[in-house]
Design an enzyme around this catalytic site. Structure first.
Site, PDB file in Angstrom:
ATOM      1  N   ASN A   9       2.705  32.688  46.374  1.00 18.12           N
ATOM      2  CA  ASN A   9       2.187  34.060  46.370  1.00 18.12           C
ATOM      3  C   ASN A   9       0.885  34.023  47.149  1.00 18.12           C
ATOM      4  OD1 ASN A   9       1.045  36.529  45.890  1.00 18.12           O
ATOM      5  ND2 ASN A   9       0.821  36.256  43.673  1.00 18.12           N
ATOM      6  N   LYS A  11      -1.008  36.376  47.912  1.00 14.95           N
ATOM      7  CA  LYS A  11      -1.947  37.444  47.522  1.00 14.95           C
ATOM      8  C   LYS A  11      -2.472  38.118  48.801  1.00 14.95           C
ATOM      9  CE  LYS A  11      -2.608  35.032  43.239  1.00 14.95           C
ATOM     10  NZ  LYS A  11      -3.398  34.794  42.039  1.00 14.95           N
ATOM     11  N   HIS A  94       3.046  41.241  38.395  1.00 20.47           N
ATOM     12  CA  HIS A  94       1.997  40.205  38.456  1.00 20.47           C
ATOM     13  C   HIS A  94       0.779  40.691  37.667  1.00 20.47           C
ATOM     14  CE1 HIS A  94      -1.106  37.548  39.960  1.00 20.47           C
ATOM     15  NE2 HIS A  94      -0.138  36.731  40.297  1.00 20.47           N
ATOM     16  N   GLU A  96      -2.267  40.636  38.214  1.00 18.03           N
ATOM     17  CA  GLU A  96      -3.271  41.381  38.987  1.00 18.03           C
ATOM     18  C   GLU A  96      -2.823  42.829  39.190  1.00 18.03           C
ATOM     19  OE1 GLU A  96      -3.541  38.533  42.200  1.00 18.03           O
ATOM     20  OE2 GLU A  96      -4.362  37.100  40.767  1.00 18.03           O
ATOM     21  N   GLU A 166       2.987  33.331  33.701  1.00 24.89           N
ATOM     22  CA  GLU A 166       1.684  33.106  34.321  1.00 24.89           C
ATOM     23  C   GLU A 166       0.586  33.508  33.341  1.00 24.89           C
ATOM     24  OE1 GLU A 166       1.777  33.005  38.872  1.00 24.89           O
ATOM     25  OE2 GLU A 166       1.601  35.089  38.305  1.00 24.89           O
ATOM     26  N   GLY A 172      -5.975  31.238  39.106  1.00 26.38           N
ATOM     27  CA  GLY A 172      -7.146  31.145  39.971  1.00 26.38           C
ATOM     28  C   GLY A 172      -8.370  30.557  39.302  1.00 26.38           C
ATOM     29  N   SER A 211      -2.821  27.938  38.506  1.00 29.41           N
ATOM     30  CA  SER A 211      -3.524  26.707  38.887  1.00 29.41           C
ATOM     31  C   SER A 211      -2.601  25.501  39.027  1.00 29.41           C
ATOM     32  CB  SER A 211      -4.669  26.424  37.908  1.00 29.41           C
ATOM     33  OG  SER A 211      -5.638  27.474  37.963  1.00 29.41           O
TER      34      SER A 211
END
Ligand code: 13P
Length: 249
Positions: A9, A11, A94, A96, A166, A172, A211
């Site tokens: 991904n 991003k 996701h 985010e 996730e 991150g 991560s």
């Protein structure tokens, strides 16, 4: 035996020049990789991915899709548009998108259905925040997010989808879930699906994301219910991404 999948991904990263270098390196590294590999690129780069990857084993996809088929939805991109650019996968839900763009469980479920209607494979992302984990609510959150899609699309829809666990606190941050923590959630997802459709549950790919690095991928991917990874930061570095793909061999 489920074939593993490692998906990158990107991003909101990349440029035409950087992408070309990265994709050429990935293509060159594919002979050493046995799992399925995909990259989810920003929408403007789909045409580039389509032209550079058409002759390779690397699949490409998108990071988001509209729940609507067409119409007055300024700024949105439909599933049929993604299909025209050869997308195989699209991420839905996701964390985010959920936290920064207000996507609710209901919106995520609608996007999942819109993607499947056009033949795309939705990668349904599920994950709890640190506060939710510390409060002991991990399983409740994951199962709520999963049920929203099952209730809307039907459990059989999961047969042509991928799930990605996730944990938000691992994305991150450099803090990965331990293999045991991830395995516990993956197993719970599979058990929940097995209660509804035992045949389907055994074949579902459940990816781990958060991560993942070359240093921890082997141990994560060795867990019984972890069928590969959804990779953020490390997907932008060709050698790291290829090493993670090889960890799935
Ligand atoms: P990182 O691998 O950078 O933690 O990102 C994970 C992720 O959000 C993939 O979708």
């Amino acid at each position: 035996m489920r074939k593993k999948l490692v998906a990158g991904n990107w991003k909101m990263h990349g440029s035409l020049q950087q992408n070309a270098l990265l994709l050429e390196r990935l293509k060159a590294g594919m002979p050493g990789v046995q799992c399925a590999v995909a990259v989810c690129v920003p929408h403007p780069y789909l045409a580039q991915a389509q032209s550079l990857l058409a002759d390779s084993l690397v699949l490409w996809g998108a990071q988001s899709v509209s729940e609507h088929a067409s119409g007055a939805y300024t700024g949105e991109v439909s599933a049929s548009m993604l299909r025209e650019f050869g997308c195989h996968h699209v991420l839905v839900g996701h964390s985010e998108r959920r936290s920064l763009f207000g996507e609710t469980d209901a919106v995520v479920a609608a996007k999942f259905v819109a993607a499947q209607k056009e033949g795309l494979v939705p990668v349904l992302c599920l994950g709890e925040t640190l506060a939710e984990r510390e409060a002991g609510h991990t399983m409740a959150v994951i199962l709520r997010q999963l049920s929203a899609v099952i209730d809307h699309a039907g459990v059989v829809a999961l047969a042509s989808a991928v799930v990605a666990y996730e944990p938000v606190w691992a994305i991150g941050t450099g803090v990965t879930a331990s293999p045991a923590q991830a395995q516990e959630v993956h197993a719970a997802i599979r058990v929940r699906l097995a209660e509804l459709d035992s045949g389907l549950a055994g074949g579902l790919k459940i990816l781990y994301g958060g991560s993942v690095k070359p240093q921890n991928a082997v141990e994560l991917f060795a867990q019984a219910d972890i069928d590969g990874g959804l990779i953020g930061g490390a997907a932008l570095v060709a050698d790291d991404f290829l090493a993670i793909c090889q960890a799935a061999n």
